[in-house]
Motif scaffolding. Structure first.
Motif, PDB file in Angstrom:
ATOM      1  N   VAL A  21       0.875  -1.310   0.036  1.00  0.00           N
ATOM      2  CA  VAL A  21       0.027   0.091  -0.078  1.00  0.00           C
ATOM      3  C   VAL A  21       0.965   1.252   0.186  1.00  0.00           C
ATOM      4  CG1 VAL A  21      -1.864  -1.160   1.067  1.00  0.00           C
ATOM      5  CG2 VAL A  21      -0.302   0.186   2.444  1.00  0.00           C
ATOM      6  N   GLY A  22       2.284   1.281   0.189  1.00  0.00           N
ATOM      7  CA  GLY A  22       2.988   2.243  -0.118  1.00  0.00           C
ATOM      8  C   GLY A  22       3.717   2.798   1.252  1.00  0.00           C
ATOM      9  N   PHE A  23       3.778   2.318   2.143  1.00  0.00           N
ATOM     10  CA  PHE A  23       4.360   3.010   3.359  1.00  0.00           C
ATOM     11  C   PHE A  23       5.747   3.154   3.057  1.00  0.00           C
ATOM     12  CE2 PHE A  23       0.680   1.513   5.731  1.00  0.00           C
ATOM     13  CZ  PHE A  23       0.689   2.414   6.999  1.00  0.00           C
ATOM     14  N   PRO A  24       6.447   4.363   3.417  1.00  0.00           N
ATOM     15  CA  PRO A  24       7.755   4.495   3.274  1.00  0.00           C
ATOM     16  C   PRO A  24       8.744   3.583   3.720  1.00  0.00           C
ATOM     17  CG  PRO A  24       6.880   6.365   4.292  1.00  0.00           C
ATOM     18  CD  PRO A  24       5.792   5.263   4.321  1.00  0.00           C
ATOM     19  N   ALA A  25       9.859   2.973   2.776  1.00  0.00           N
ATOM     20  CA  ALA A  25      10.630   1.899   3.255  1.00  0.00           C
ATOM     21  C   ALA A  25      11.444   2.280   4.300  1.00  0.00           C
ATOM     22  CB  ALA A  25      11.621   1.756   1.911  1.00  0.00           C
ATOM     23  N   ASP A  26      11.712   3.488   4.673  1.00  0.00           N
ATOM     24  CA  ASP A  26      12.800   3.634   6.005  1.00  0.00           C
ATOM     25  C   ASP A  26      11.795   3.525   7.292  1.00  0.00           C
ATOM     26  OD1 ASP A  26      11.209   5.853   5.629  1.00  0.00           O
ATOM     27  OD2 ASP A  26      12.697   7.444   6.128  1.00  0.00           O
ATOM     28  N   PHE A  27      10.543   3.865   7.088  1.00  0.00           N
ATOM     29  CA  PHE A  27       9.708   3.810   8.242  1.00  0.00           C
ATOM     30  C   PHE A  27       9.413   2.145   8.639  1.00  0.00           C
ATOM     31  CE2 PHE A  27       5.110   3.062   9.738  1.00  0.00           C
ATOM     32  CZ  PHE A  27       5.182   3.803  10.955  1.00  0.00           C
ATOM     33  N   ILE A  28       9.104   1.508   7.387  1.00  0.00           N
ATOM     34  CA  ILE A  28       8.826  -0.111   7.518  1.00  0.00           C
ATOM     35  C   ILE A  28      10.347  -0.709   8.156  1.00  0.00           C
ATOM     36  CG2 ILE A  28       8.689  -2.105   6.266  1.00  0.00           C
ATOM     37  CD1 ILE A  28       7.132  -0.530   4.223  1.00  0.00           C
ATOM     38  N   GLY A  29      11.296  -0.149   7.756  1.00  0.00           N
ATOM     39  CA  GLY A  29      12.607  -0.653   8.343  1.00  0.00           C
ATOM     40  C   GLY A  29      12.740  -0.680   9.834  1.00  0.00           C
ATOM     41  N   ARG A  30      12.097   0.475  10.436  1.00  0.00           N
ATOM     42  CA  ARG A  30      12.419   0.833  11.739  1.00  0.00           C
ATOM     43  C   ARG A  30      11.357   0.105  12.511  1.00  0.00           C
ATOM     44  NH1 ARG A  30      12.632   6.147   9.740  1.00  0.00           N
ATOM     45  NH2 ARG A  30      10.523   6.610  10.778  1.00  0.00           N
ATOM     46  N   LEU A  31      10.534  -0.945  12.188  1.00  0.00           N
ATOM     47  CA  LEU A  31       9.142  -1.470  12.856  1.00  0.00           C
ATOM     48  C   LEU A  31       9.742  -2.711  13.287  1.00  0.00           C
ATOM     49  CD1 LEU A  31       6.268  -0.257  10.722  1.00  0.00           C
ATOM     50  CD2 LEU A  31       7.037   0.630  12.780  1.00  0.00           C
TER      51      LEU A  31
END
Length: 294
Positions: A184-194
């Motif tokens: 759905v297009g969440f930013p990759a850097d945000f996903i990477g911090r989860l």
């Protein structure tokens, strides 16, 4: 999920502020507890597994470190008898208030205290016959400090229980969640911090290694389970209210539009509905263990 999205565990840090905010209300914790009881596959409730591991006569002194809303403590305390006493400790004032309201059937003196597992100095050496710390170590940055304190306050002939959920528990939910976030297009850097599961320095894989540095005997008692959902609604409540989109919602700031979470919700719900239509259920595998330390 692509390899580039995978972040080392240390990039996600709970911290005291997160813990106090997360446990500032009962919504997430109570939602998880309800789902575990209502949709579990294991015929034995987890609290019975913990109770059996405590091996109580009912007349012991017991310390519950990180008592939360008293969900586990409530059943334990109801089985205590004359001569015993119970102290419930938690870092969150809100959780302590809930525990006071939930733990109402007690045949022994019962004390609720705000405090940190890192510092149990208010209690004397060997003050308790039984000590339990259930599901707190994925929030602990210095497990040796906490284990040392647990050992110090445990009587020489007593035992301490440490309950851990594996980092890889519920992989079906996390895999579906991250695939949907990318789609759905969440930013990759945000996903990477989860987080991609339970975090923390001490995990199910290394608990015994940590514990044997402080206790002479450490016995693992596994508790295998699975949550089986036959309609999507209870799973979605578990995923959203219980796990807050696997920790993504509390980590989102103003740069993450709410519309992305709406799209994520719809995507995951479609996936779960399709899985149920295909198999008749959607199942989350659970891996937990109680470590009996003495």
């Amino acid at each position: 999920m692509t390899q580039s999205m995978t972040a080392p565990p240390e990039q996600f840090h709970f911290g005291i502020d997160y813990i106090r905010e997360h446990f500032g209300s009962n919504v997430a914790l109570a939602t998880q507890q309800m789902a575990h009881n209502r949709y579990r596959s294991n015929l034995q409730p987890l609290v019975d597994h913990i109770f059996a591991s405590l091996e109580l006569t009912g007349r012991e002194s017991l310390l519950d470190v990180g008592c939360g809303n008293g969900f586990i403590l409530r059943d334990i305390v109801s089985r205590m008898r004359d001569g015993g006493r119970v102290v419930a400790l938690d870092i969150s004032p809100a959780m302590l208030e809930l525990a006071k309201r939930n733990v109402t059937v007690a045949w022994v003196p019962l004390e609720f205290t705000e405090g940190n597992a890192n510092d149990l100095s208010r209690y004397a050496d060997g003050a308790f016959d039984r000590v339990m710390a259930n599901y707190i170590f994925h929030y602990i940055d210095e497990p040796d400090t906490v284990l040392s304190e647990l050992r110090r306050v445990t009587a020489a002939d007593g035992r301490a229980l440490v309950t851990i959920e594996a980092r890889h528990s519920m992989p079906e939910m996390y895999a579906m969640h991250f695939e949907a976030m990318e789609r759905v297009g969440f930013p990759a850097d945000f996903i990477g911090r989860l987080p991609r599961g339970r975090r923390g320095v001490m995990t199910l894989d290394n608990t015994a290694e940590y514990a044997v540095k402080h206790f002479s005997s450490v016995e693992e008692r596994p508790y295998a389970d699975a949550l089986r959902f036959v309609t999507p609604e209870p799973f979605m409540n578990f995923y959203v209210a219980g796990h807050r989109y696997c920790g993504a919602l509390p980590k989102a700031d103003d740069t993450i539009p709410r519309e992305l979470f709406d799209a994520l919700h719809a995507d995951v719900e479609r996936q779960v509905s399709a899985r149920i239509a295909e198999r008749g259920y959607f199942e989350l595998t659970k891996h937990n263990s109680v470590f009996v330390c003495s």
